[in-house]
Design a protein around this motif. Structure first.
Motif, PDB file in Angstrom:
ATOM      1  N   ALA A   1       0.847  -1.343  -0.074  1.00  0.00           N
ATOM      2  CA  ALA A   1      -0.014   0.056  -0.006  1.00  0.00           C
ATOM      3  C   ALA A   1       0.853   1.235   0.102  1.00  0.00           C
TER       4      ALA A   1
ATOM      5  N   LEU B   1       1.149   1.982 -11.928  1.00  0.00           N
ATOM      6  CA  LEU B   1       1.074   2.274 -10.512  1.00  0.00           C
ATOM      7  C   LEU B   1       2.240   3.088  -9.720  1.00  0.00           C
TER       8      LEU B   1
ATOM      9  N   GLN C   1      -5.915   2.982  -7.319  1.00  0.00           N
ATOM     10  CA  GLN C   1      -5.079   2.473  -6.102  1.00  0.00           C
ATOM     11  C   GLN C   1      -4.203   3.435  -5.589  1.00  0.00           C
TER      12      GLN C   1
ATOM     13  N   TYR D   1      -6.375   6.118  -3.475  1.00  0.00           N
ATOM     14  CA  TYR D   1      -6.742   5.789  -2.300  1.00  0.00           C
ATOM     15  C   TYR D   1      -5.719   5.946  -1.364  1.00  0.00           C
ATOM     16  N   GLU D   2      -4.399   5.302  -1.805  1.00  0.00           N
ATOM     17  CA  GLU D   2      -3.365   5.242  -0.727  1.00  0.00           C
ATOM     18  C   GLU D   2      -2.761   6.625  -0.400  1.00  0.00           C
TER      19      GLU D   2
ATOM     20  N   ILE E   1     -11.707   1.945  -0.516  1.00  0.00           N
ATOM     21  CA  ILE E   1     -10.566   0.897  -1.084  1.00  0.00           C
ATOM     22  C   ILE E   1     -11.149   0.431  -2.579  1.00  0.00           C
TER      23      ILE E   1
ATOM     24  N   HIS F   1     -11.434  -1.649  -6.017  1.00  0.00           N
ATOM     25  CA  HIS F   1     -11.536  -3.341  -6.667  1.00  0.00           C
ATOM     26  C   HIS F   1     -11.266  -2.864  -8.092  1.00  0.00           C
TER      27      HIS F   1
END
Length: 557
Positions: free
Chosen positions: A110, A218, A282, A285-286, A295, A297
């Motif tokens: 994360a 990412l 992702q 959110y982090e 979170i 999906h």
């Protein structure tokens, strides 16, 4: 205070499962913005702290550990192992009265981010919080709990912002916002931009550069978020108050719609876009103070939600990207038949039903809709042909009509739409029929300028703005950078349109360009103050060149 210099590399020393010693953060004084400090050697708190989504008994606390925010792998120079992070919440800013404490684990998968959801605190209170990793202590942040559900509580000071392009200017507006001591901050999108260095240039030239390539993976998105978070002006705004955040397009890619990238559905980019969307969500959110309910999906994230501030206000935070139909007629400002298609939606059916149900159930004095793109109609031609933005609610006119009729039918007492995206301040009445100036005013819209996007801009005379001549329900325009600071009470909502002198100069002063008031049970905006503008008035005939310049100001490459 401005952006941090590049910190130490990932070779910064870690010892005995903890982090090497560093300096203690100084807490904020009672009536000033939080004081932040440059990172000491080995300090993992280079990205600051944040809180968000307040409830009557708690809120979310956030931090992310990074020894090197600029690391190309997006992992902040951290070791590939979990790190234990202690947290404390106090009733006073010097932490003499500790209310809660605990430990969270910052994990590599994360990006060493931490989200702590607190419950059981007292309602309507200020709290202060901090984190510790090894011997390093984070900066101190201030958070608030919402009033009890059956209480109005005191008047709420709320600021809202959007559009912070790192390359186009310093984040001075964030610093000035922190100094205004809001109780709540809404970020309405374009928190960061996806472009690589030199692709999206401000009119006066960029003053600093993005790290890395255009964000696709990412690692790219994590690196970009860290670069932005390392700016101490942004850190000050996060530490000042809890935030409610929603994204627009640039957190993923310019002008995306649903699963369709900017290039369109018939391009190679279409096949790869779900993976890009998943990476972007992702990383989002982090790096945001969001609850576990958000979170991601895969390529999907739950970001629309409702936050209640006692009986005073409901904040309906929307997602106008993830579920929208693709922009009509190839996007841009168009006379487009698709815009009126009743099957088209900017929210998607499920979110629309959720919002309309929220209107029907509301008992709040104010129903505030926090969302991304211009809600009121903006025709950019004086003649009979209507040309409007396909990227805004104008491109989904039936969707807008259903939402507007929904709050009217539900008897919503004071509907107010808050908007970002367009890099300028606006205020407008919301109409039952925009093509009939005499139709009923049924709501109000306040639009904030950008934090930095498109550079300085310039002061402007609202009376000379041709958009306002063509669209009489539009009441105000200003093309400087800044934010909107509101005071929400039982009898009125007051909005100060705050502008900084320059984003190209560090530490510029801030002033109020105009003040508007929305009175309880009287829909529409009413100007109570306007800072004088000395330039001569334009001729009565609207100047299409000025309209075109306004459109260019808000259009990305």
């Amino acid at each position: 205070m401005t952006a941090l210099a590049r910190p130490l590399s990932r070779r910064s020393v870690l010892v005995a499962g903890g982090l090497a010693a560093g300096a203690l953060a100084l807490p904020a004084t009672a009536h000033a913005a939080p004081r932040l400090r440059a990172a000491a050697p080995g300090d993992p708190f280079t990205l600051g702290v944040a809180s968000g989504d307040p409830a009557p008994d708690g809120f979310v606390l956030w931090t992310r550990l990074a020894l090197d925010p600029h690391a190309e792998d997006g992992l902040g120079g951290m070791p590939a192992k979990p790190v234990q992070v202690k947290w404390e919440v106090a009733a006073d800013e010097r932490f003499r009265r500790i209310e809660r404490r605990g430990t969270a684990t910052a994990r590599p998968d994360a990006a060493h981010s931490v989200h702590v959801e607190l419950k059981g605190l007292r309602h309507g209170r200020d709290y202060w919080y901090r984190f510790r990793a090894g011997n390093h202590v984070s900066p101190v942040g201030r958070a608030l709990t919402a009033p009890r559900a059956d209480s109005f509580g005191p008047a709420l000071t709320m600021a809202f912002v959007s559009c912070a392009q790192y390359e186009h200017g310093w984040f001075t507006s964030y610093r000035r916002l922190a100094e205004d001591r809001p109780d709540l901050v809404l970020h309405l999108g374009d928190y960061q931009y996806e472009y690589k260095k030199g692709v999206y240039n401000s009119p006066g030239g960029n003053i600093r550069d993005h790290d890395g390539p255009e964000t696709v993976t990412l690692a790219n998105y994590r690196q970009r978020h860290a670069q932005y978070k390392a700016d101490t002006d942004l850190q000050a705004a996060h530490a000042a108050a809890p935030w409610l955040v929603v994204f627009d397009d640039h957190e993923v890619e310019n002008n995306w719609a649903g699963y369709i990238p900017e290039e369109g559905s018939d391009t190679p980019a279409y096949e790869a876009f779900r993976a890009r969307r998943a990476a972007a969500f992702q990383a989002y959110y982090e790096n945001m103070p969001l609850r576990r309910s958000s979170i991601p999906h895969g390529p999907d994230i739950q970001i629309y939600r409702r936050v209640r501030w006692g009986r005073l206000a409901n904040f309906h935070m929307l997602d106008t990207r993830q579920f929208r139909d693709d922009q009509g007629c190839g996007d841009g400002y168009k006379d487009c038949p698709e815009a009126a298609d009743p099957k088209r939606s900017i929210t998607g059916d499920r979110q629309e039903k959720w919002l309309l149900d929220g209107f029907r159930r509301s008992t709040a004095r104010w129903d505030v809709i926090g969302q991304q793109v211009f809600f009121a109609q903006r025709d950019n031609t004086a003649g009979p042909v209507k040309k409007t933005s396909m990227d805004a609610w104008d491109g989904y006119a039936a969707s807008r009509d259903r939402i507007t009729e929904g709050w009217v039918d539900a008897g919503v007492r004071n509907p107010v739409v808050l908007t970002g995206d367009v890099h300028a301040h606006w205020a407008s009445d919301l109409k039952a029929d925009y093509d009939d100036p005499d139709s009923a005013t049924v709501g109000s819209e306040l639009v904030c300028s950008s934090i930095s996007t498109t550079g300085d801009g310039a002061d402007s005379d609202p009376a000379s703005q041709p958009f306002l001549k063509i669209n009489p329900h539009l009441k105000f325009y200003n093309n400087q950078r800044g934010y909107v600071l509101t005071k929400i009470g039982k009898g009125e909502m007051k909005a100060d349109f705050r502008t900084v002198a320059s984003v190209r100069t560090q530490g510029s002063p801030v002033s109020t360009k105009a003040t508007f008031v929305i009175e309880d049970r009287i829909p529409g905006v009413h100007q109570t103050y306007l800072r004088p503008y000395a330039a001569p008035k334009m001729a009565a005939k609207p100047d299409q060149n000025l309209i075109d310049q306004t459109i260019r100001n808000e259009t990305q490459p």
